[in-house]
Scaffold this motif. Structure first.
Motif, mmCIF file in Angstrom:
data_model
loop_
_atom_site.group_PDB
_atom_site.id
_atom_site.type_symbol
_atom_site.label_atom_id
_atom_site.label_comp_id
_atom_site.label_asym_id
_atom_site.label_seq_id
_atom_site.Cartn_x
_atom_site.Cartn_y
_atom_site.Cartn_z
ATOM 1 N N ALA A 262 3.856 10.796 -13.787
ATOM 2 C CA ALA A 262 2.435 10.820 -14.129
ATOM 3 C C ALA A 262 2.218 10.014 -15.398
ATOM 4 O O ALA A 262 2.912 10.218 -16.398
ATOM 5 N N PHE A 263 1.269 9.097 -15.345
ATOM 6 C CA PHE A 263 0.862 8.313 -16.505
ATOM 7 C C PHE A 263 -0.292 9.077 -17.151
ATOM 8 O O PHE A 263 -1.400 9.071 -16.618
ATOM 9 N N LYS B 152 0.655 21.988 -13.943
ATOM 10 C CA LYS B 152 0.780 22.533 -12.586
ATOM 11 C C LYS B 152 1.577 21.594 -11.676
ATOM 12 O O LYS B 152 1.914 21.957 -10.560
ATOM 13 N N LEU B 153 1.876 20.391 -12.167
ATOM 14 C CA LEU B 153 2.710 19.462 -11.402
ATOM 15 C C LEU B 153 4.133 20.015 -11.331
ATOM 16 O O LEU B 153 4.508 20.878 -12.133
ATOM 17 N N PRO B 154 4.955 19.530 -10.409
ATOM 18 C CA PRO B 154 6.340 19.995 -10.346
ATOM 19 C C PRO B 154 7.060 19.818 -11.693
ATOM 20 O O PRO B 154 6.818 18.839 -12.410
ATOM 21 N N GLN B 155 7.915 20.765 -12.034
ATOM 22 C CA GLN B 155 8.594 20.784 -13.336
ATOM 23 C C GLN B 155 9.325 19.490 -13.659
ATOM 24 O O GLN B 155 9.397 19.080 -14.808
ATOM 25 N N PRO C 236 0.791 -1.225 0.000
ATOM 26 C CA PRO C 236 0.000 0.000 0.000
ATOM 27 C C PRO C 236 0.829 1.283 0.000
ATOM 28 O O PRO C 236 0.291 2.363 -0.238
ATOM 29 N N VAL C 237 2.123 1.165 0.229
ATOM 30 C CA VAL C 237 2.989 2.340 0.145
ATOM 31 C C VAL C 237 3.035 2.845 -1.294
ATOM 32 O O VAL C 237 3.150 4.046 -1.545
ATOM 33 N N PHE C 238 2.906 1.917 -2.234
ATOM 34 C CA PHE C 238 2.865 2.323 -3.638
ATOM 35 C C PHE C 238 1.426 2.673 -3.991
ATOM 36 O O PHE C 238 0.530 1.838 -3.924
ATOM 37 N N SER C 239 1.236 3.936 -4.346
ATOM 38 C CA SER C 239 -0.109 4.360 -4.716
ATOM 39 C C SER C 239 -0.055 5.426 -5.806
ATOM 40 O O SER C 239 0.978 6.079 -6.009
ATOM 41 N N LEU C 240 -1.158 5.569 -6.495
ATOM 42 C CA LEU C 240 -1.332 6.586 -7.522
ATOM 43 C C LEU C 240 -2.642 7.315 -7.236
ATOM 44 O O LEU C 240 -3.575 6.719 -6.700
ATOM 45 N N THR C 241 -2.709 8.562 -7.624
ATOM 46 C CA THR C 241 -3.946 9.324 -7.508
ATOM 47 C C THR C 241 -4.462 9.626 -8.901
ATOM 48 O O THR C 241 -3.702 10.057 -9.776
ATOM 49 N N MET C 242 -5.752 9.385 -9.102
ATOM 50 C CA MET C 242 -6.387 9.645 -10.386
ATOM 51 C C MET C 242 -6.802 11.119 -10.467
ATOM 52 O O MET C 242 -7.434 11.640 -9.554
ATOM 53 N N HIS C 243 -6.432 11.760 -11.587
ATOM 54 C CA HIS C 243 -6.796 13.160 -11.822
ATOM 55 C C HIS C 243 -7.527 13.266 -13.154
ATOM 56 O O HIS C 243 -7.012 12.850 -14.192
ATOM 57 N N TYR D 214 -2.715 9.322 -13.906
ATOM 58 C CA TYR D 214 -2.417 8.719 -12.617
ATOM 59 C C TYR D 214 -1.069 9.259 -12.165
ATOM 60 O O TYR D 214 -0.081 9.166 -12.890
ATOM 61 N N TYR D 215 -1.045 9.818 -10.957
ATOM 62 C CA TYR D 215 0.132 10.551 -10.484
ATOM 63 C C TYR D 215 0.674 9.966 -9.194
ATOM 64 O O TYR D 215 -0.081 9.667 -8.267
ATOM 65 N N SER D 216 1.993 9.838 -9.157
ATOM 66 C CA SER D 216 2.702 9.469 -7.936
ATOM 67 C C SER D 216 3.652 10.607 -7.578
ATOM 68 O O SER D 216 4.691 10.787 -8.237
#
Length: 163
Positions: free
Chosen positions: A98-99, A132-135, A71-78, A90-92
């Motif tokens: 980001a995929f 807007k994600l980090p460069q 569970p330490v490995f996760s992605l957030t859907m945007h 999907y962003y980590s």
């Protein structure tokens, strides 16, 4: 888990077979049903394939997807509509990746002339969510080599949409 960035057949064509073979869920944005149930919208009809998906978990924007065994490995859907009405990335943040599916490519962006596509919406999605994600965030698309947020911010076609 099988994570779909959008419902075009070239991204979901083997999902049902993989799901059956591995007994894992297919996940996509909650607006994806039109694509999973309609071969015209997922573009498979034009190729004579008529692909449909039946067993899909439809998730809302902001969903966190973690592995049960790690569970330490996760992605957030945007949610980033424009290429399709169900497009997501999907962003980590931990892994700085980001995929992005077909929303943005190296030196380009996704087509918008298919069902559910809208160029204005896509430009807003790219500039307001992805760029807007980090460069240093690596962007992994469905069809080109990797790029970064910083490299894509320099593209002139995004300038009118950047604040």
């Amino acid at each position: 888990k099988i994570l779909l960035t959008h419902g075009h057949f070239d991204h979901m064509g083997a999902a049902a077979q993989i799901q059956d073979a591995l007994s894992i869920p297919i996940c996509m944005h909650e607006r994806g049903r039109e694509y999973t149930e309609n071969p015209r919208w997922n573009l498979s009809e034009g190729c004579g394939l008529y692909i449909k998906l039946d067993d899909v978990s439809y998730l809302p924007d902001g969903s966190r997807i973690a592995l049960e065994r790690n569970p330490v490995f996760s992605l957030t859907m945007h949610y980033v509509p424009g290429h399709t009405t169900d497009s997501v990335f999907y962003y980590s943040a931990k892994d700085n990746v980001a995929f992005v599916g077909d929303s943005i490519f190296k030196n380009s962006f996704g087509l918008t002339h298919f069902p559910g596509g809208d160029e204005q919406t896509l430009m807003q999605s790219i500039t307001q969510r992805i760029l807007k994600l980090p460069q240093e965030t690596v962007l992994l698309s469905g069809h080109t080599e990797p790029t970064t947020v910083g490299a894509e911010r320099e593209r002139s076609w995004y300038a009118p949409f950047l604040n």
